[in-house]
Design a protein around this motif. Structure first.
Motif, mmCIF file in Angstrom:
data_model
loop_
_atom_site.group_PDB
_atom_site.id
_atom_site.type_symbol
_atom_site.label_atom_id
_atom_site.label_comp_id
_atom_site.label_asym_id
_atom_site.label_seq_id
_atom_site.Cartn_x
_atom_site.Cartn_y
_atom_site.Cartn_z
ATOM 1 N N VAL A 119 0.841 -1.199 0.000
ATOM 2 C CA VAL A 119 0.000 0.000 0.000
ATOM 3 C C VAL A 119 0.875 1.248 0.000
ATOM 4 O O VAL A 119 1.864 1.329 0.745
ATOM 5 C CB VAL A 119 -0.920 0.028 1.247
ATOM 6 N N TYR A 120 0.494 2.228 -0.823
ATOM 7 C CA TYR A 120 1.153 3.530 -0.811
ATOM 8 C C TYR A 120 0.104 4.620 -0.611
ATOM 9 O O TYR A 120 -0.813 4.768 -1.428
ATOM 10 C CB TYR A 120 1.913 3.783 -2.112
ATOM 11 N N ALA A 121 0.222 5.344 0.489
ATOM 12 C CA ALA A 121 -0.639 6.492 0.755
ATOM 13 C C ALA A 121 0.116 7.741 0.309
ATOM 14 O O ALA A 121 1.295 7.912 0.643
ATOM 15 C CB ALA A 121 -0.970 6.579 2.243
ATOM 16 N N LEU A 122 -0.551 8.616 -0.442
ATOM 17 C CA LEU A 122 0.093 9.808 -0.979
ATOM 18 C C LEU A 122 -0.488 11.055 -0.323
ATOM 19 O O LEU A 122 -1.698 11.156 -0.110
ATOM 20 C CB LEU A 122 -0.102 9.896 -2.494
ATOM 21 N N VAL A 137 9.042 13.262 1.766
ATOM 22 C CA VAL A 137 9.289 12.705 3.091
ATOM 23 C C VAL A 137 8.467 11.424 3.222
ATOM 24 O O VAL A 137 7.318 11.359 2.770
ATOM 25 C CB VAL A 137 8.884 13.704 4.194
ATOM 26 N N GLY A 138 9.062 10.396 3.838
ATOM 27 C CA GLY A 138 8.375 9.118 3.900
ATOM 28 C C GLY A 138 8.208 8.563 5.295
ATOM 29 O O GLY A 138 8.868 8.987 6.246
ATOM 30 N N ALA A 139 7.298 7.612 5.407
ATOM 31 C CA ALA A 139 7.111 6.809 6.619
ATOM 32 C C ALA A 139 6.673 5.427 6.155
ATOM 33 O O ALA A 139 5.946 5.305 5.159
ATOM 34 C CB ALA A 139 6.062 7.421 7.542
ATOM 35 N N VAL A 140 7.098 4.386 6.824
ATOM 36 C CA VAL A 140 6.781 3.015 6.412
ATOM 37 C C VAL A 140 6.292 2.212 7.604
ATOM 38 O O VAL A 140 6.569 2.534 8.764
ATOM 39 C CB VAL A 140 8.005 2.316 5.787
ATOM 40 N N SER A 141 5.556 1.146 7.300
ATOM 41 C CA SER A 141 5.058 0.271 8.358
ATOM 42 C C SER A 141 6.109 -0.744 8.787
ATOM 43 O O SER A 141 6.001 -1.329 9.855
ATOM 44 C CB SER A 141 3.803 -0.469 7.875
ATOM 45 N N LEU A 172 -3.847 3.686 7.003
ATOM 46 C CA LEU A 172 -3.426 2.647 6.053
ATOM 47 C C LEU A 172 -2.110 2.019 6.486
ATOM 48 O O LEU A 172 -1.886 0.823 6.293
ATOM 49 C CB LEU A 172 -3.294 3.227 4.643
ATOM 50 N N LEU A 173 -1.238 2.821 7.101
ATOM 51 C CA LEU A 173 0.003 2.269 7.651
ATOM 52 C C LEU A 173 -0.274 1.471 8.915
ATOM 53 O O LEU A 173 0.150 0.318 9.040
ATOM 54 C CB LEU A 173 1.011 3.388 7.950
#
Length: 255
Positions: A119-122, A137-141, A172-173
């Motif tokens: 899943v990618y949330a934008l 900038v990113g964040a991941v589960s 979503l994450l």
């Protein structure tokens, strides 16, 4: 109407699909990005689900005099080169905390139906000022996703975004991780004041690199040029207002 109703519009087969979410948020970055994907890949897209909920604002959209109850939509895209996509878009997010959870669970349920595992949330991350260079900038589960995204140019910053990620993008994450999805949020830097096509492009370029498809950006660049004109006019007004501020000498003659 029930709290949540899902219309099955079509059924399609997808090959190793990825869910990409672009609901309204800061700078409308995610919305612009998903709209551009749909525009560029229109020939390969199929509307598969509509989701109606009492959590959405009580209103309809109107186009050419015809109304449509507010909803979220999911499109399946058969990508000729690269992984297939399941795109989530809509004009609104939920109006309550409980509604965000209810809708996100429904989105993930549908993702599971189509065999999604990633899943990618934008979205956008506000800087509070106009910017020239657009970082993502990113964040991941899960930390296993870090290296791939860093190679694509995503920055992972300590304690940023401040206050975390709210709404569907954040859930979503969080919920996705609990259900076994690998999930990432890609946030383009944006002033937060205006709709930001340049930030949307920066996010899409990361997706291109990670998922292996190619896009043309002519229409998005045209929107960016239009916004540059708006920004230029705002800056002119600000400069004029600064020039019109009375000085101490001017104030001596008042009263």
């Amino acid at each position: 109407m029930d709290e949540l109703e899902i219309d099955v519009v079509a059924e399609v087969e997808l090959d190793d699909p990825v869910l990409v979410e672009g609901l309204p948020g800061v700078g409308h970055v995610g919305t612009l990005a998903v709209e551009h994907l749909l525009e560029e890949l229109e020939g390969e897209s199929t509307l598969v689900r509509r989701l109606y909920s009492r959590e959405f604002p009580p209103q309809v959209s109107v186009e050419d005099g015809v109304s449509e109850l507010t909803c979220a939509e999911m499109y399946a895209i058969d990508v000729p080169e690269g992984r297939d996509l399941l795109l989530l878009t809509g004009d609104h997010q939920a109006q309550s905390n409980a509604g965000h959870y209810t809708l996100t669970d429904a989105f993930l349920d549908i993702a599971e139906e189509f065999g999604v595992s990633e899943v990618y949330a934008l979205g956008g991350v506000p800087t509070g000022e106009l910017i020239e260079e657009y970082a993502v900038v990113g964040a991941v589960s899960d930390e296993s996703m870090l290296e791939t995204l860093e190679d694509a140019g995503v920055e992972f910053r300590e304690d940023e975004p401040a206050g975390g990620i709210v709404g569907v993008s954040g859930l979503l994450l969080g919920l996705g991780d609990r259900r076994g999805f690998e999930a990432a949020c890609l946030m383009g830097e944006t002033s937060g004041y205006l709709v930001d096509p340049k930030s949307a492009r920066s996010v899409l370029e990361v997706l291109e690199a990670v998922l292996g498809f190619d896009l043309d950006y002519e229409s998005l660049d045209e929107r960016a040029d239009e916004m540059e004109e708006v920004i230029g006019k705002i800056q002119e007004m600000e400069q004029q207002q600064a020039m019109d501020v009375p000085t101490d000498d001017d104030l001596r003659y008042i009263g």
